[in-house]
Scaffold this motif. Structure first.
Motif, PDB file in Angstrom:
ATOM      1  N   SER A  30      23.378  49.636  53.969  1.00 37.27           N
ATOM      2  CA  SER A  30      22.822  49.706  52.615  1.00 37.27           C
ATOM      3  C   SER A  30      23.039  48.365  51.930  1.00 37.27           C
ATOM      4  O   SER A  30      24.062  47.698  52.146  1.00 37.27           O
ATOM      5  CB  SER A  30      23.520  50.811  51.800  1.00 37.27           C
ATOM      6  N   ASN A  31      22.090  47.981  51.094  1.00 41.07           N
ATOM      7  CA  ASN A  31      22.246  46.745  50.320  1.00 41.07           C
ATOM      8  C   ASN A  31      23.413  46.818  49.343  1.00 41.07           C
ATOM      9  O   ASN A  31      23.868  45.786  48.835  1.00 41.07           O
ATOM     10  CB  ASN A  31      20.949  46.420  49.580  1.00 41.07           C
ATOM     11  N   ASP A  32      23.894  48.033  49.062  1.00 42.70           N
ATOM     12  CA  ASP A  32      25.091  48.160  48.221  1.00 42.70           C
ATOM     13  C   ASP A  32      26.294  47.459  48.851  1.00 42.70           C
ATOM     14  O   ASP A  32      27.234  47.073  48.145  1.00 42.70           O
ATOM     15  CB  ASP A  32      25.428  49.637  47.987  1.00 42.70           C
ATOM     16  N   MET A  33      26.269  47.290  50.157  1.00 39.68           N
ATOM     17  CA  MET A  33      27.381  46.620  50.822  1.00 39.68           C
ATOM     18  C   MET A  33      27.487  45.160  50.390  1.00 39.68           C
ATOM     19  O   MET A  33      28.591  44.604  50.317  1.00 39.68           O
ATOM     20  CB  MET A  33      27.222  46.741  52.334  1.00 39.68           C
ATOM     21  N   LEU A  36      34.489  42.563  45.564  1.00 40.00           N
ATOM     22  CA  LEU A  36      35.854  42.735  46.074  1.00 40.00           C
ATOM     23  C   LEU A  36      36.243  41.618  47.048  1.00 40.00           C
ATOM     24  O   LEU A  36      36.603  41.870  48.205  1.00 40.00           O
ATOM     25  CB  LEU A  36      35.969  44.092  46.782  1.00 40.00           C
ATOM     26  N   PRO A  37      36.203  40.373  46.615  1.00 40.71           N
ATOM     27  CA  PRO A  37      36.520  39.266  47.537  1.00 40.71           C
ATOM     28  C   PRO A  37      37.975  39.265  47.990  1.00 40.71           C
ATOM     29  O   PRO A  37      38.293  38.716  49.047  1.00 40.71           O
ATOM     30  CB  PRO A  37      36.195  38.020  46.710  1.00 40.71           C
ATOM     31  N   VAL A  43      29.058  50.794  42.021  1.00 39.36           N
ATOM     32  CA  VAL A  43      29.928  49.779  42.625  1.00 39.36           C
ATOM     33  C   VAL A  43      30.852  49.158  41.585  1.00 39.36           C
ATOM     34  O   VAL A  43      31.995  48.784  41.892  1.00 39.36           O
ATOM     35  CB  VAL A  43      29.075  48.699  43.320  1.00 39.36           C
ATOM     36  N   SER A  44      30.406  49.090  40.337  1.00 46.21           N
ATOM     37  CA  SER A  44      31.226  48.498  39.278  1.00 46.21           C
ATOM     38  C   SER A  44      32.543  49.253  39.068  1.00 46.21           C
ATOM     39  O   SER A  44      33.515  48.696  38.561  1.00 46.21           O
ATOM     40  CB  SER A  44      30.442  48.443  37.966  1.00 46.21           C
ATOM     41  N   ALA A  81      38.769  52.176  41.249  1.00 50.17           N
ATOM     42  CA  ALA A  81      38.943  53.346  42.113  1.00 50.17           C
ATOM     43  C   ALA A  81      39.854  53.018  43.298  1.00 50.17           C
ATOM     44  O   ALA A  81      40.725  53.820  43.663  1.00 50.17           O
ATOM     45  CB  ALA A  81      37.585  53.828  42.610  1.00 50.17           C
ATOM     46  N   ILE A  82      39.681  51.844  43.894  1.00 47.07           N
ATOM     47  CA  ILE A  82      40.550  51.441  45.006  1.00 47.07           C
ATOM     48  C   ILE A  82      41.989  51.290  44.523  1.00 47.07           C
ATOM     49  O   ILE A  82      42.934  51.735  45.200  1.00 47.07           O
ATOM     50  CB  ILE A  82      40.037  50.130  45.637  1.00 47.07           C
TER      51      ILE A  82
END
Length: 377
Positions: free
Chosen positions: A223-226, A233-234, A330-331, A336-337
């Motif tokens: 997925s382009n979300d990746m 998240l660098p 994604v924001s 969440a992590i």
């Protein structure tokens, strides 16, 4: 005595074929006297490739292209149109299926596909009325009407969740017709964990064994979300699996300059990379979520307007079982992590409380269904 068992699948998404292959492998071990055939449904009902000639795509290819591009909004409406088309062409589809079963003479038919169970069941009953028909849901829940569970058909329904079983009851099936398993079908390789030297393996792939590691997986087509996740998240140590989407894998390898990110294309060793990981991030596909949980990984998944209708319940399952976190964008992922890692032992305990043996349970159920009834030759 040879038993001709047909496992009906198609290639829309990866879960249907994957489940068929998993069942085929376990049947070969448990019942070597059975003759098992994997049957691609679209090769039977569209043997002349009329759809492909008309549109330029095989039916599965168009669906998979949408998954790859992330074009999943509006699928609920398109699904209704697709189901209407099936109803309009029901006599023609049944004729195709009757001819196929007249020629192949199976002893047991197992459907691993949605939408076509009315067509297939009625065709089998008309052509070979004594042959058992079984529908195995490869989703955690039905998306009624006319998706997985067709009402009041004289068949068996195999469900991987209590909720799906309750939907079968609501559709008119009795207790003898509903078989409840402990989860979704997983490949047998997920039950034979390899002995890993994590420090050595992390050194080989260029990651730090002392840092928490997330596995990012959005099904077999990525997925382009990746790309968004890699950018957001660098500093998180992440393993990205782009699957069959080679263009995405190349783009990610170029775009993600972070030394903490490993980008992979298609791999058969998902179970291996899950062993190296501490948590999972991805879309709420029933296969990916079930694989992650079985391998001991708490999950972070998404529920929003792009979530496919048949996968919405999966996010509820994650919340009810306390297996991880459900977010909408994604924001929200960085926070969440952070929250997941702060409570990682608690989430890992809930994950470890699951015990998915579905692939073996389904094969045992098929063997019981296949046994001759009293008075039957």
């Amino acid at each position: 005595m040879s038993h001709e068992v047909q496992l009906i699948y198609f290639n829309a998404g990866g879960g249907h074929r994957s489940a068929a292959l998993a069942l085929q492998e376990v049947i070969a071990q448990a019942h070597p006297d059975w003759a098992v055939s994997l049957v691609n449904l679209f090769e039977v009902i569209d043997s002349d490739r009329y759809y492909q000639k008309l549109t330029g795509f095989a039916p599965e290819d168009l669906y998979n292209l949408r998954l790859k591009r992330g074009w999943t909004r509006g699928l609920a409406t398109e699904l209704k149109l697709f189901q209407a088309m099936i109803r309009l062409t029901l006599p023609k589809l049944k004729k195709k299926m009757r001819g196929f079963w007249r020629n192949t003479q199976p002893d047991l038919v197992v459907s691993l596909v949605p939408n076509f169970n009315k067509v297939m069941y009625e065709a089998l009953r008309e052509e070979l009325p004594g042959v058992p028909y079984v529908t195995v849901l490869t989703d955690m829940a039905d998306y009624p009407p006319n998706f997985w569970i067709e009402p009041n058909q004289g068949q068996y329904i195999i469900c991987g969740t209590e909720f799906a079983a309750s939907q079968a009851v609501a559709s008119g099936y009795d207790a003898e017709s509903i078989i409840r398993t402990s989860g979704m079908i997983l490949r047998p390789s997920f039950y034979s964990k390899r002995c890993l030297n994590k420090a050595e393996r992390f050194a080989e792939i260029g990651l730090d064994p002392q840092r928490p590691t997330g596995l990012v997986l959005f099904g077999g087509h990525g997925s382009n979300d990746m790309l968004k996740i890699a950018k957001a998240l660098p500093d998180q140590q992440l393993i990205f699996v782009a699957g069959h989407n080679t263009a995405l894998a190349r783009k990610m390898a170029v775009q993600s300059a972070s030394p903490r990110h490993l980008v992979l294309g298609f791999t058969k060793d998902i179970d291996h990379y899950m062993q190296l990981s501490d948590y999972f991030v991805g879309k709420p596909g029933p296969g990916s979520l079930s694989e992650a949980v079985h391998m001991g990984l708490p999950v972070i998944t998404f529920r929003n307007a792009s979530t496919m209708p048949q996968e919405r319940y999966n996010t509820t399952w994650v919340e009810e079982k306390k297996l991880g976190m459900v977010i909408s964008a994604v924001s929200e992922l960085p926070s969440a992590i952070h929250a997941l890692l702060n409570d990682l032992p608690k989430f890992k305990q809930h994950v470890q409380d699951t015990n998915n043996q579905a692939v073996f349970e389904v094969v045992a159920a098929l063997a019981k269904i296949r046994q001759p009834k009293p008075g039957q030759l």
